[in-house]
Design a protein around this motif. Sequence first.
Motif, PDB file in Angstrom:
ATOM      1  N   PRO A  63     -29.205  -3.752   6.987  1.00  0.00           N
ATOM      2  CA  PRO A  63     -29.923  -4.651   7.907  1.00  0.00           C
ATOM      3  C   PRO A  63     -30.965  -3.883   8.716  1.00  0.00           C
ATOM      4  O   PRO A  63     -30.794  -2.709   9.045  1.00  0.00           O
ATOM      5  N   THR A  64     -32.045  -4.535   9.025  1.00  0.00           N
ATOM      6  CA  THR A  64     -33.058  -3.976   9.918  1.00  0.00           C
ATOM      7  C   THR A  64     -32.668  -4.260  11.377  1.00  0.00           C
ATOM      8  O   THR A  64     -31.623  -4.862  11.653  1.00  0.00           O
ATOM      9  N   ARG A  65     -33.494  -3.823  12.313  1.00  0.00           N
ATOM     10  CA  ARG A  65     -33.224  -4.123  13.717  1.00  0.00           C
ATOM     11  C   ARG A  65     -33.281  -5.629  13.965  1.00  0.00           C
ATOM     12  O   ARG A  65     -32.489  -6.168  14.737  1.00  0.00           O
ATOM     13  N   ALA A  66     -34.229  -6.286  13.297  1.00  0.00           N
ATOM     14  CA  ALA A  66     -34.291  -7.739  13.419  1.00  0.00           C
ATOM     15  C   ALA A  66     -33.030  -8.385  12.848  1.00  0.00           C
ATOM     16  O   ALA A  66     -32.513  -9.364  13.401  1.00  0.00           O
ATOM     17  N   GLY A  67     -32.509  -7.823  11.747  1.00  0.00           N
ATOM     18  CA  GLY A  67     -31.278  -8.347  11.188  1.00  0.00           C
ATOM     19  C   GLY A  67     -30.091  -8.139  12.101  1.00  0.00           C
ATOM     20  O   GLY A  67     -29.222  -9.024  12.228  1.00  0.00           O
TER      21      GLY A  67
ATOM     22  N   LEU B 183     -30.275 -10.650  14.766  1.00  0.00           N
ATOM     23  CA  LEU B 183     -29.879 -11.963  14.257  1.00  0.00           C
ATOM     24  C   LEU B 183     -28.357 -12.091  14.207  1.00  0.00           C
ATOM     25  O   LEU B 183     -27.796 -13.136  14.572  1.00  0.00           O
TER      26      LEU B 183
ATOM     27  N   ALA C 119     -29.695 -16.351   6.250  1.00  0.00           N
ATOM     28  CA  ALA C 119     -29.709 -14.886   6.223  1.00  0.00           C
ATOM     29  C   ALA C 119     -29.059 -14.342   4.958  1.00  0.00           C
ATOM     30  O   ALA C 119     -29.540 -13.372   4.361  1.00  0.00           O
TER      31      ALA C 119
ATOM     32  N   LEU D  22     -37.436 -12.338   4.752  1.00  0.00           N
ATOM     33  CA  LEU D  22     -37.265 -12.620   6.179  1.00  0.00           C
ATOM     34  C   LEU D  22     -37.441 -11.387   7.057  1.00  0.00           C
ATOM     35  O   LEU D  22     -37.592 -11.521   8.276  1.00  0.00           O
TER      36      LEU D  22
ATOM     37  N   THR E 260     -35.093  -9.300   7.635  1.00  0.00           N
ATOM     38  CA  THR E 260     -33.809  -8.983   8.259  1.00  0.00           C
ATOM     39  C   THR E 260     -33.032  -7.927   7.489  1.00  0.00           C
ATOM     40  O   THR E 260     -32.054  -7.384   8.017  1.00  0.00           O
ATOM     41  N   PHE E 261     -33.443  -7.628   6.258  1.00  0.00           N
ATOM     42  CA  PHE E 261     -32.795  -6.600   5.452  1.00  0.00           C
ATOM     43  C   PHE E 261     -33.865  -5.699   4.854  1.00  0.00           C
ATOM     44  O   PHE E 261     -34.977  -6.149   4.545  1.00  0.00           O
TER      45      PHE E 261
END
Length: 343
Positions: A53-57, A60, A90, A189, A191-192
């Motif tokens: 996951p990214t920071r945005a993920g 979320l 997601a 998205l 998120t990943f």
Amino acid sequence: MTLATQPLPNTPAPGPWRHPLRLVRSRLQRWFHNRLPRTDTLLLTQRNVYIVPTRAGAMLVFTLLLLLVASINFQLNLGYLLTFLLAGSALVGMHVCHGNLRGLTLHLTPPAPVHAGQAVALDIRLSSERRRMRYGLGAGVIGADAAHTPLAWTDVPAQGSATVQVTWPAPQRGLHALPLLKVQTLFPLGTFRVWTVWRPAAHVLVYPQPEAHPPALPAGEAQPGHSGSATVQSTGEFDGVRAYRRGDPIKAVVWKKAAQAFAAGRSELVSRDAQSTQHQQLWLDHAHCGHSNLEARLSRLTAWVLLADNLGLDYGLRLPGRDIDPDQGPGHKARCLEALALC
């Protein structure tokens, strides 16, 4: 008024024991990278594609947990609906993101030699056999400064291919293995993050950096059996060319030098002096460069090789333990530069 504090002269530099986690991480990365096989063509499968996951993920996930707790606490059916709708989106995005990279074929074209201080251009071709387009694919060098060597982004068409060019600052002269490369995607998205680590098998040859303002070419040496009357012209150039005379064959004209004269607004033509060339040879000698430092000598020899090739002269190269007989042309120039790079 504040004074800047200076470190004590006997203060020891911070050692790796001050950052044990960083040391362990670097050793694990080195161990993992050394296990990768060297190849210029890589097929991406589930075994060599990774996802996190990214920071945005992560934000979320934290938001979904808050929504779920609030929905349970206040018994909100619409809260449940929103939470599981976002969670399902997601999960679908995770599957699409992983599939956006999986199945690609990466191929690296061996880079052309460069001089020290220049950037090595790495051409990477991404091929896809699937019937849908792949979006937002980025390629770059692992460990490089993102400000100077950013990722190169592209889209790969369905059942087609796309080529991206990644730059890498060339190290010192010599033959070097290419750095580790990465290909990643954040689609759809963000998120990943899905990526792969690629260890190319190709090498790059780095020539010495030519001297910025080299002196004139050295004097020609008399061939065995001839008197050593060859000298340097008043222009400081090797005595293998002369002013054009009416009746000189066209093939004897040094067109490279003529083009330079035309570009400068002059109409000067020079021809190869067959009689002078027959009695003398231009040798670029490592022992007569006028420098005591090895790199400075190689830099001057590199500049002389480029200058002699630009003038269309026959020239030889003398290095410790190796002599390259006088010749001219792109192949001869490449042999001389390679010998200088590996000296």
